[in-house]
Structures are given as C-alpha cells and as structure tokens.
Design an enzyme around this catalytic site. Structure first.
Site, PDB file in Angstrom:
ATOM      1  N   TYR A 130       0.814  -1.220   0.000  1.00  0.00           N
ATOM      2  CA  TYR A 130       0.000   0.000   0.000  1.00  0.00           C
ATOM      3  C   TYR A 130       0.848   1.271   0.000  1.00  0.00           C
ATOM      4  CZ  TYR A 130      -4.460  -2.323   0.933  1.00  0.00           C
ATOM      5  OH  TYR A 130      -5.594  -3.082   0.851  1.00  0.00           O
ATOM      6  N   LYS A 141       2.277 -13.488   6.628  1.00  0.00           N
ATOM      7  CA  LYS A 141       2.376 -14.548   5.626  1.00  0.00           C
ATOM      8  C   LYS A 141       3.865 -14.865   5.453  1.00  0.00           C
ATOM      9  CE  LYS A 141       0.474 -17.198   2.563  1.00  0.00           C
ATOM     10  NZ  LYS A 141      -0.086 -18.469   2.995  1.00  0.00           N
TER      11      LYS A 141
END
Ligand code: NAP
Length: 414
Positions: free
Chosen positions: A160, A227
């Site tokens: 982002y 992750k």
C-alpha cells in the site's frame, strides 16, 4: 492564533496539548471535524448529536466538545479549489484529535486517495479497528458474540506504500531490466511491478502500540498475523521483529506461545499477556471457528485491510465497523466504510460505524464514561429492534428507521 482562510476556531474551546509525552485534555477541547462526502453528511450530523448528548449526560455540563469544521474532499474543492488543503492538515496536526467522515477519491488525473494521503502526511501509522458484537444484530455465523478483536493494521508500508509501475511504461522496463540483469531474475517483460517495503521501524512502532494497548486494557493476548512462510523477508521479518519488541521492551509483561509450553506447562502466569503468531490464511479460518481465542491483532497493511472487513461481516457489516488512524499522538477517528454515494442525503444509512469511531475518540480523550453511555444506548436500541435498513435486513421483526431517528433513539436510550 493561526489565521485560517476558511476554518473558524471556536472561541469557547481550548487546544489539546502534549505535555511530558502525554495528551493534556481541557474540559472544552477543540475537535476538528471533517464532515465527509456522500453519506458523511448524514452520519456526521447524527454522530455529533449523539456525542454531545452523551458528554452532557456523563459530565453534567462540566465537559463539552467545541467542534471545529475543517474541510477535505468535495467541500474543500468548492471552497479552496483543492481537495486536501494545507490548512486542514495543519489544523489536525495542531489540535491533535479529529473526527472524520468518509471522503470520495477524485477519479482520474493521478489522484491518490485522500484518506491514504492524510494517513501518510500525518504519519498515522496504526489503523486501529475494533470488532465486537452487539446483541441482537443478525450474523452469518453461529456464535458472533465470541468475536471481540482489536486489529492494529500497519498503515504506511507494504504493497500500500504506493510504489508501483504500470506494465509497458518506461519506468517498469528500467526496473525489470535492472532486476533481471543484476539479480539474475526472469521477470516477464509484460508485467506491472509493485514494491512491498516492510521496515523494522514501521513494524516495531506498530507492535509496540498494540502491546501497550493490551496492557492498558488488560487484554489477554497479542497475535502477530503474517504470511511469513512465503514472504520471509517482509512478512516473516514482521513476525520476528514483533517478537523482538515483545521480549525486549516488555519482557516482564509477556509470555510467548513457545514459552507458555516450554516454561509454564501451558498455564499463563498471572498478569501477563500471551504473544502468539498466526499465518494470515489460517487466521481467516480461526476468526470464523475460534474467534474467542483472539484479542489484539497486529498485522501488516494488506492483511489488516482484508481481515478487518471479514471480521466486521460477522458482527453486522460495515455499518457497525469503527476505526481510527493513530500516530505517536495524533488520532484521526473515522468509520471503516466509504461515502456510499447511492444513499447520500437520503437519511437512511447506519451511522453506527462513525458513532462507534467517536466512542473510540472519547476513550482516547480519557472520556470513557461518555463512550460507555453511547455503547450501552446503541446496544439497547438494537435490542429494542429499532434499526437502520442494513441491520433490518438481517433481523426478524425489527422496525426500520432512518439515520436521524436512529440517533434520536440512541439518545433516548442513554
Ligand atoms: P462504501 O462507500 O463503503 O459502500 C459500499 C457498500 O457498503 C454500500 O453500498 C453499503 O452496502 C455498505 N455500507 C457502507 N457504509 C454503510 C453504512 N454506514 N451503513 C450501512 N451500510 C453501509 O464503498 P464504495 O462504494 O466502494 O466507495 C465509495 C467511495 O468511498 C469511493 O470514492 C471510495 O474511494 C471512498 N472510500 C472512502 C473511504 C474513507 O473515507 N475512509 C473508505 C472506503 C472507500 P449496501 O448497498 O449493500 O447496503
């Protein structure tokens, strides 16, 4: 006092200041407020009424917010011919705590989202999104009441950060050629490329905030969601740096999940917080099946965005999803949803998310008593089955009311 072009500073209010690294809150703080575009106009009116009524009831006139309108989005464009005027940013910096309605992202012409710009310019690095169930709200899961999670989403980094290049551009060709040549990679020439920076600085300040919150609110655990099994040096590093903050800066107050079994035989020592981590995909299962095992969650930007909407869906949806963007001191409180233009000015939309964001703001000011009045009254209103259209379609036998009437009922139920 600073001279503004369109902002009028209320005479009856005082500025919030920072003293000895703490907020100093007067009894009549000036709170800048961006009404917002679209449904912002409906929900901000309702929210201000509810907040004023709760503060009056809780403190009997001893405390009162002096609201100060500031401008961004469509209204700013009308007034200043700019979407995000400098004096709006200056006012939030100066007055420290602000409330914001949703803003339209202007289409075309290379505009960045105004919301992302505000977060980045003001360095509001933690996006805090509590998700809890209000009794009576319809839900797609069997035990929505088990959900009571506060998500701390990193707000400035990750994919982002806005570092990306379009397929076919001069820039992307340069990046791909360089990587293929110098890093011995084989990236296809017809790719777009984005960069995912995750830093020690960004991670540690976020996780520190999440742990401090858990300590302040006496919550049982902080879970690092990442992750890292696939993206080792970004998401995996987020997990490692998160554990580092916990075990170096908060050593006497935390126990890691490993230590829980290796040292304490599965029994948490009294007064400590459990620090654990979960892989993001597994976490999406966990919040559906074992949501009561999670309390505070700290996670990078993209995971946090997905996870907070998925959690909100279990407890009534976007109409009930509050949030805040918080930096070292500045707090900008806003609903998770956008401007929902098709409902704008129709007095139908649920103001719950902005009202609950204002509850977070009151808590941030140390005015928790007023915040609790609102939360209880909101719960009572839902329990009496007087709700806006979004909750109405998920509940049997409920009465549908508009935005302003919903606010009136909340005030009556205080
Ligand atoms: P949205 O405004 O969040 O609305 C999507 C849908 O969510 C609505 O149609 C409605 O669903 C439901 N919803 C949203 N707010 C609700 C509320 N208060 N009560 C009940 N239901 C609610 O998303 P969007 O249509 O994708 O975005 C519109 C604009 O908002 C865009 O310009 C976007 O950039 C901007 N945006 C701003 C922010 C922000 O300011 N922080 C955040 C997100 C998007 P139903 O139609 O099913 O009832």
């Amino acid at each position: 006092m600073a001279k503004y072009k369109h902002i009028v500073v209320p005479k009856e209010g005082k500025q919030i200041t920072i003293k000895n690294k703490k907020l100093s809150i007067p009894d009549n703080p000036i709170i800048p407020v961006i009404e917002g575009d679209g449904i912002g106009r409906d929900i901000m009116k309702a929210t201000r009424r509810v907040v004023d009524a709760a503060v009056e009831k809780a403190y009997k006139g001893k405390k009162k917010i002096a609201w100060m309108d500031i401008y961004a989005g469509e209204r700013a464009n009308e007034l200043y011919k700019e979407w995000l005027p400098k004096e709006t940013i200056d006012a939030i910096s100066k007055y420290v705590v602000a409330l914001k309605g949703p803003l339209t992202t202007p289409i075309g012409g290379g505009f960045r989202s105004l919301n992302v710009s505000l977060r980045q310019i003001l360095n509001l690095y933690a996006c805090v999104r509590p998700v809890r169930y209000f009794k009576g709200v319809g839900s797609p899961v069997v035990h929505p009441e088990r959900m009571n999670i506060i998500i701390f989403r990193e707000n400035t980094e990750d994919v982002y950060a806005g570092i990306e290049w379009k397929k076919g551009s001069k820039e992307v060709k340069k990046v791909i050629d360089w990587l293929n040549k110098n890093m011995k990679l084989n990236i296809r020439s017809d790719s777009g490329v984005g960069i995912k920076p995750i830093s020690v600085t960004g991670t540690k300040r976020l996780v520190r905030k999440a742990i401090n919150y858990a300590i302040d609110k006496k919550l049982p655990s902080v879970t690092l969601v990442h992750k890292g099994n696939i993206m080792k040096y970004t998401e995996g590093a987020f997990r490692d740096w998160g554990y580092q903050v916990a075990t170096t800066e908060f050593r006497s107050k935390v126990v890691t999940e490993d230590e829980l079994w290796s040292k304490y035989n599965g029994k948490m020592p009294k007064g400590t917080i459990l620090i654990k981590d979960r892989i993001a995909d597994s976490m999406f299962q966990q919040v559906l099946t074992r949501s009561d095992e999670y309390s505070v969650v700290a996670t990078p930007n993209l995971n946090g965005d997905y996870l907070s909407d998925a959690c909100a869906a279990q407890v009534g949806g976007l109409g009930m999803a509050p949030g805040a963007n918080i930096g070292d001191f500045i707090g900008l409180f806003e609903a998770t949803h956008g401007t929902a233009p098709k409902y704008a000015d129709k007095d139908v939309i649920n103001p719950g998310s902005l009202i609950l964001s204002a509850v977070m703001m009151l808590d941030y000011l140390g005015w928790g008593q007023a915040g609790q009045l609102i939360e209880k009254a909101l719960e009572k209103t839902i329990n009496k089955k007087t709700v806006t259209y979004d909750l109405h379609r998920q509940m049997k036998g409920a009465k549908k009311v508009g935005t302003s009437e919903f606010a009136t009922q909340i005030i009556k139920n205080m």
